[in-house]
Design a protein around this motif. Structure first.
Motif, PDB file in Angstrom:
ATOM      1  N   LEU A  18       0.834  -1.201   0.000  1.00 53.55           N
ATOM      2  CA  LEU A  18       0.000   0.000   0.000  1.00 53.55           C
ATOM      3  C   LEU A  18       0.870   1.252   0.000  1.00 53.55           C
ATOM      4  CD1 LEU A  18      -2.701   1.485   0.163  1.00 53.55           C
ATOM      5  CD2 LEU A  18      -2.657   1.148   2.652  1.00 53.55           C
ATOM      6  N   ALA A  19       1.910   1.248   0.827  1.00 55.86           N
ATOM      7  CA  ALA A  19       2.822   2.393   0.853  1.00 55.86           C
ATOM      8  C   ALA A  19       3.434   2.627  -0.520  1.00 55.86           C
ATOM      9  CB  ALA A  19       3.914   2.159   1.900  1.00 55.86           C
ATOM     10  N   LEU A  20       3.792   1.556  -1.179  1.00 55.81           N
ATOM     11  CA  LEU A  20       4.374   1.659  -2.516  1.00 55.81           C
ATOM     12  C   LEU A  20       3.408   2.310  -3.501  1.00 55.81           C
ATOM     13  CD1 LEU A  20       6.463   0.971  -4.709  1.00 55.81           C
ATOM     14  CD2 LEU A  20       5.458  -1.313  -4.817  1.00 55.81           C
ATOM     15  N   VAL A  21       2.153   1.841  -3.493  1.00 54.48           N
ATOM     16  CA  VAL A  21       1.173   2.354  -4.452  1.00 54.48           C
ATOM     17  C   VAL A  21       0.861   3.827  -4.173  1.00 54.48           C
ATOM     18  CG1 VAL A  21      -1.216   2.143  -5.227  1.00 54.48           C
ATOM     19  CG2 VAL A  21       0.188   0.098  -4.956  1.00 54.48           C
ATOM     20  N   VAL A  22       0.775   4.178  -2.908  1.00 52.12           N
ATOM     21  CA  VAL A  22       0.552   5.590  -2.569  1.00 52.12           C
ATOM     22  C   VAL A  22       1.736   6.428  -3.048  1.00 52.12           C
ATOM     23  CG1 VAL A  22       0.367   7.209  -0.636  1.00 52.12           C
ATOM     24  CG2 VAL A  22      -1.000   5.111  -0.640  1.00 52.12           C
ATOM     25  N   GLY A  23       2.953   5.929  -2.849  1.00 52.96           N
ATOM     26  CA  GLY A  23       4.130   6.649  -3.308  1.00 52.96           C
ATOM     27  C   GLY A  23       4.193   6.775  -4.812  1.00 52.96           C
ATOM     28  N   LEU A  24       3.759   5.731  -5.511  1.00 54.91           N
ATOM     29  CA  LEU A  24       3.759   5.780  -6.971  1.00 54.91           C
ATOM     30  C   LEU A  24       2.850   6.866  -7.506  1.00 54.91           C
ATOM     31  CD1 LEU A  24       3.743   1.978  -7.895  1.00 54.91           C
ATOM     32  CD2 LEU A  24       5.516   3.623  -8.474  1.00 54.91           C
ATOM     33  N   GLN A  25       1.892   7.296  -6.686  1.00 55.31           N
ATOM     34  CA  GLN A  25       0.993   8.374  -7.099  1.00 55.31           C
ATOM     35  C   GLN A  25       1.509   9.751  -6.651  1.00 55.31           C
ATOM     36  OE1 GLN A  25      -3.402   7.131  -6.820  1.00 55.31           O
ATOM     37  NE2 GLN A  25      -2.378   5.577  -5.568  1.00 55.31           N
ATOM     38  N   GLY A  26       2.761   9.763  -6.159  1.00 53.77           N
ATOM     39  CA  GLY A  26       3.381  11.020  -5.796  1.00 53.77           C
ATOM     40  C   GLY A  26       3.099  11.498  -4.390  1.00 53.77           C
ATOM     41  N   ARG A  27       2.345  10.714  -3.598  1.00 57.18           N
ATOM     42  CA  ARG A  27       2.007  11.118  -2.222  1.00 57.18           C
ATOM     43  C   ARG A  27       3.048  10.529  -1.273  1.00 57.18           C
ATOM     44  NH1 ARG A  27      -3.342   8.391  -3.456  1.00 57.18           N
ATOM     45  NH2 ARG A  27      -3.537   8.068  -1.207  1.00 57.18           N
ATOM     46  N   PHE A  28       4.274  11.085  -1.326  1.00 59.77           N
ATOM     47  CA  PHE A  28       5.406  10.482  -0.641  1.00 59.77           C
ATOM     48  C   PHE A  28       5.307  10.578   0.879  1.00 59.77           C
ATOM     49  CE2 PHE A  28       7.221  11.651  -4.843  1.00 59.77           C
ATOM     50  CZ  PHE A  28       7.454  10.356  -5.281  1.00 59.77           C
ATOM     51  N   ALA A  29       4.815  11.702   1.392  1.00 60.91           N
ATOM     52  CA  ALA A  29       4.697  11.837   2.845  1.00 60.91           C
ATOM     53  C   ALA A  29       3.719  10.805   3.406  1.00 60.91           C
ATOM     54  CB  ALA A  29       4.243  13.254   3.202  1.00 60.91           C
ATOM     55  N   GLU A  30       2.597  10.633   2.718  1.00 59.42           N
ATOM     56  CA  GLU A  30       1.614   9.635   3.148  1.00 59.42           C
ATOM     57  C   GLU A  30       2.197   8.229   3.051  1.00 59.42           C
ATOM     58  OE1 GLU A  30      -2.896   8.031   1.966  1.00 59.42           O
ATOM     59  OE2 GLU A  30      -2.046   9.815   0.967  1.00 59.42           O
ATOM     60  N   ALA A  31       2.947   7.956   1.989  1.00 56.71           N
ATOM     61  CA  ALA A  31       3.577   6.637   1.828  1.00 56.71           C
ATOM     62  C   ALA A  31       4.546   6.361   2.962  1.00 56.71           C
ATOM     63  CB  ALA A  31       4.295   6.570   0.485  1.00 56.71           C
ATOM     64  N   GLU A  32       5.327   7.371   3.347  1.00 57.49           N
ATOM     65  CA  GLU A  32       6.292   7.187   4.419  1.00 57.49           C
ATOM     66  C   GLU A  32       5.588   6.931   5.744  1.00 57.49           C
ATOM     67  OE1 GLU A  32      10.163   9.568   6.237  1.00 57.49           O
ATOM     68  OE2 GLU A  32       9.415  10.003   4.223  1.00 57.49           O
ATOM     69  N   THR A  33       4.464   7.607   5.975  1.00 56.76           N
ATOM     70  CA  THR A  33       3.696   7.396   7.207  1.00 56.76           C
ATOM     71  C   THR A  33       3.156   5.971   7.270  1.00 56.76           C
ATOM     72  OG1 THR A  33       3.038   9.718   7.312  1.00 56.76           O
ATOM     73  CG2 THR A  33       1.672   8.146   8.521  1.00 56.76           C
ATOM     74  N   ILE A  34       2.639   5.473   6.145  1.00 55.99           N
ATOM     75  CA  ILE A  34       2.119   4.097   6.102  1.00 55.99           C
ATOM     76  C   ILE A  34       3.243   3.100   6.348  1.00 55.99           C
ATOM     77  CG2 ILE A  34       1.088   2.340   4.616  1.00 55.99           C
ATOM     78  CD1 ILE A  34      -0.381   4.668   3.175  1.00 55.99           C
ATOM     79  N   ALA A  35       4.365   3.288   5.677  1.00 55.13           N
ATOM     80  CA  ALA A  35       5.483   2.359   5.811  1.00 55.13           C
ATOM     81  C   ALA A  35       6.054   2.361   7.220  1.00 55.13           C
ATOM     82  CB  ALA A  35       6.582   2.713   4.806  1.00 55.13           C
ATOM     83  N   ALA A  36       6.077   3.534   7.862  1.00 55.84           N
ATOM     84  CA  ALA A  36       6.691   3.662   9.177  1.00 55.84           C
ATOM     85  C   ALA A  36       5.891   2.991  10.281  1.00 55.84           C
ATOM     86  CB  ALA A  36       6.901   5.134   9.513  1.00 55.84           C
ATOM     87  N   GLN A  37       4.661   2.560   9.988  1.00 50.11           N
ATOM     88  CA  GLN A  37       3.865   1.873  11.003  1.00 50.11           C
ATOM     89  C   GLN A  37       4.454   0.516  11.354  1.00 50.11           C
ATOM     90  OE1 GLN A  37      -0.461   1.977  10.473  1.00 50.11           O
ATOM     91  NE2 GLN A  37      -0.238   3.708   9.069  1.00 50.11           N
ATOM     92  N   GLU A  38       5.271  -0.053  10.431  1.00 52.91           N
ATOM     93  CA  GLU A  38       5.887  -1.345  10.723  1.00 52.91           C
ATOM     94  C   GLU A  38       7.393  -1.337  10.517  1.00 52.91           C
ATOM     95  OE1 GLU A  38       3.780  -4.318   8.526  1.00 52.91           O
ATOM     96  OE2 GLU A  38       2.039  -4.210   9.832  1.00 52.91           O
ATOM     97  N   LEU A  39       7.889  -0.438   9.677  1.00 51.26           N
ATOM     98  CA  LEU A  39       9.331  -0.288   9.514  1.00 51.26           C
ATOM     99  C   LEU A  39       9.839   0.787  10.473  1.00 51.26           C
ATOM    100  CD1 LEU A  39       9.613  -0.196   5.605  1.00 51.26           C
ATOM    101  CD2 LEU A  39       9.874  -2.182   7.105  1.00 51.26           C
ATOM    102  N   SER A  40      11.136   0.819  10.678  1.00 55.93           N
ATOM    103  CA  SER A  40      11.709   1.924  11.433  1.00 55.93           C
ATOM    104  C   SER A  40      11.591   3.186  10.583  1.00 55.93           C
ATOM    105  CB  SER A  40      13.180   1.645  11.736  1.00 55.93           C
ATOM    106  OG  SER A  40      13.959   1.729  10.551  1.00 55.93           O
ATOM    107  N   PRO A  41      11.597   4.348  11.224  1.00 57.22           N
ATOM    108  CA  PRO A  41      11.533   5.581  10.436  1.00 57.22           C
ATOM    109  C   PRO A  41      12.642   5.667   9.391  1.00 57.22           C
ATOM    110  CG  PRO A  41      11.157   6.050  12.763  1.00 57.22           C
ATOM    111  CD  PRO A  41      11.555   4.605  12.674  1.00 57.22           C
ATOM    112  N   GLN A  42      13.822   5.154   9.740  1.00 52.94           N
ATOM    113  CA  GLN A  42      14.944   5.192   8.804  1.00 52.94           C
ATOM    114  C   GLN A  42      14.680   4.291   7.595  1.00 52.94           C
ATOM    115  OE1 GLN A  42      15.193   4.605  12.080  1.00 52.94           O
ATOM    116  NE2 GLN A  42      16.163   6.501  12.806  1.00 52.94           N
ATOM    117  N   GLN A  43      14.140   3.085   7.847  1.00 56.75           N
ATOM    118  CA  GLN A  43      13.834   2.167   6.752  1.00 56.75           C
ATOM    119  C   GLN A  43      12.736   2.735   5.851  1.00 56.75           C
ATOM    120  OE1 GLN A  43      12.985  -1.215   9.333  1.00 56.75           O
ATOM    121  NE2 GLN A  43      14.675  -2.373   8.393  1.00 56.75           N
ATOM    122  N   ALA A  44      11.697   3.301   6.480  1.00 56.04           N
ATOM    123  CA  ALA A  44      10.603   3.872   5.700  1.00 56.04           C
ATOM    124  C   ALA A  44      11.107   5.016   4.837  1.00 56.04           C
ATOM    125  CB  ALA A  44       9.490   4.356   6.636  1.00 56.04           C
TER     126      ALA A  44
END
Length: 277
Positions: free
Chosen positions: A216-242
């Motif tokens: 989901l984070a990937l698809v959101v990022g592919l649409q240019g919504r990078f901040a939202e993608a990072e927030t989604i990814a950071a729910q399970e990855l470390s902030p650095q990984q996201a």
């Protein structure tokens, strides 16, 4: 342009996240003994896809010892092959599953895992044949339909893949791994809005794992919504990984000059190519 963008996107997807959930049974997480053959399956403590590289290497060695003692045990063979794939040893995983399939020619779990190993080794047509051979019309398995869809997507046969995923969902409604696979299938055809819809449905289902959220984070990022993608990814990855994932995605799309088109809702390069732009 269409095929170039698709190939580049697929390469980028592979580096960003595990896209298609092709695994079929035999996850090496149990310490149970198989009652049909000799030998016990070592307990590994956690799912393979949650292990660090060092843990995968250690688990592979442990499971390899169990396989050496009981090479015909289907569950040990499947678990060992899964670990070998995670350890980057796809040819050896395929060789293991070939031997296990010879010893268990009618075991659907074995045939499914054999198909997975073939796909991981790049033998996509053989994988498709093996997975379809494992399926039975009177007792269809949703996992096999989902795996069939994943292989068809890799072959570029998206319409057939969608049919396979929908057959899986008829048997197992709202299964998050199938919804995730279907969503990522739409990514490969350039339909990001439909992909996001399926992935948002998937993430709400019980049992949705990290791969679904990262897709989901990937698809959101592919649409240019990078901040939202990072927030989604950071729910399970470390902030650095996201942040690293999103930075990689931003760079991948920037190289193709496509993320600006996506963010501006002008359509994917695939769609623009089809319209002659």
């Amino acid at each position: 342009m269409k095929h170039q963008w698709r190939a580049s996107l697929k390469a980028g997807l592979a580096s960003f996240v595990v896209v298609m959930a092709l695994a079929l049974g035999g996850c090496a997480t149990t310490g149970q003994t198989d009652n049909t053959t000799t030998g016990s399956i070592p307990s590994l403590g956690k799912p393979v896809d949650q292990m660090t590289p060092a843990e995968v290497s250690a688990a592979t060695q442990t499971m390899g010892q169990a396989y050496a003692k009981s090479p015909k045990n289907p569950r040990i063979g499947i678990a060992y092959a899964s670990l070998l794939q995670m350890d980057g040893r796809a040819p050896q995983a395929l060789a293991v599953m070939q031997q296990v399939a010879i010893a268990n020619p009618k075991d659907r779990s074995v045939l499914a895992a054999y198909g997975k190993a073939q796909a991981a080794a790049g033998e996509l047509q053989d994988a498709l044949s093996t997975i379809r051979r494992a399926q039975t019309p009177d007792r269809p398995d949703w996992r096999l339909y989902s795996a069939e869809g994943a292989v068809l997507d890799q072959l570029g046969r998206s319409d057939e893949a969608h049919t396979a995923y929908n057959l899986a969902l008829q048997i197992k409604p709202n299964e998050p791994t199938v919804l995730s696979n279907l969503g990522m299938s739409y990514v490969l055809t350039g339909d990001l809005k439909t992909a996001e819809s399926y992935l948002r449905t998937a993430i709400k289902q019980p049992g949705a794992d990290s791969r679904v959220r990262q897709n989901l984070a990937l698809v959101v990022g592919l649409q240019g919504r990078f901040a939202e993608a990072e927030t989604i990814a950071a729910q399970e990855l470390s902030p650095q990984q996201a942040a690293a994932n999103v930075a990689y995605l931003r760079g991948m799309l920037s190289q193709q000059n496509s993320w600006k088109q996506l963010a501006a809702n002008k359509g994917t390069p695939q769609q623009q190519s089809a319209s002659g732009q």
